[in-house]
Design a protein around this motif. Structure first.
Motif: not given
Length: 176
Positions: A13-14, A66-68, A71
């Protein structure tokens, strides 16, 4: 944790990282970077496993990573498992290879804990563990230790000879 095992789709999710997860992520980045520089691959893997465990708990509560965090995890995994990391990177929606992406950079200020757990010894035996704000002075640690309900029974009817405080680590109560 990043990919749904049944559908194969990315489970990200962002949403912004919550504070505890931010702290864990930055601690992991700093630790893995240090381990990689000293060729401590086994401890780097261990730190990544701890991060995955925290992300798994986050997914159980919120449904996605969360995408952060996803990644950063993928980039830290790349030197250890390049093919798997490349696959994850593509599933996260990146068309280009992660080979040219920089290794994540941790912020030491974001890796600092708000509280620390310290052991309380009475007569040489650990009687309790207390949480105090990080950076607490000796007096604060001593007061918290002496007020703890698991410590009080061991002090009843005894005279405190000395209290030795090692800030952020230990409170040792010497009794007569």
């Amino acid at each position: 944790v990043v990919v749904d095992e049944e559908t194969g789709q990315a489970r990200v999710s962002d949403a912004p990282l919550p504070a505890p997860l931010t702290r864990t992520l930055h601690k992991t980045i700093l630790g893995v970077r240090k381990d990689m520089e000293s060729l401590g691959f086994n401890t780097a893997v261990s730190k990544l496993i701890e991060l995955v465990n925290d992300l798994t708990k986050h997914v159980a509560e919120h449904g996605a990573v969360p995408r952060a965090a996803a990644e950063a995890l993928t980039l830290m995994l790349a030197p250890l498992a390049p093919h798997m990391a490349e696959e994850l990177w593509q599933r996260l929606g990146h068309a280009q290879s992660l080979a040219r992406e920089p290794f994540p950079v941790g912020d030491p200020a974001l890796a600092v804990d708000d509280t620390v757990e310290i052991a309380v010894q009475v007569a040489g035996k650990i009687r309790a563990r207390i949480n105090v704000p990080a950076g607490s002075d000796a007096k604060t640690c001593e007061d918290a230790a002496l007020a703890h309900p698991e410590v009080k029974p061991h002090l009843e009817g005894k005279t405190i000879k000395k209290v030795i405080v090692v800030p952020s680590k230990l409170v040792n109560v010497v009794v007569a």
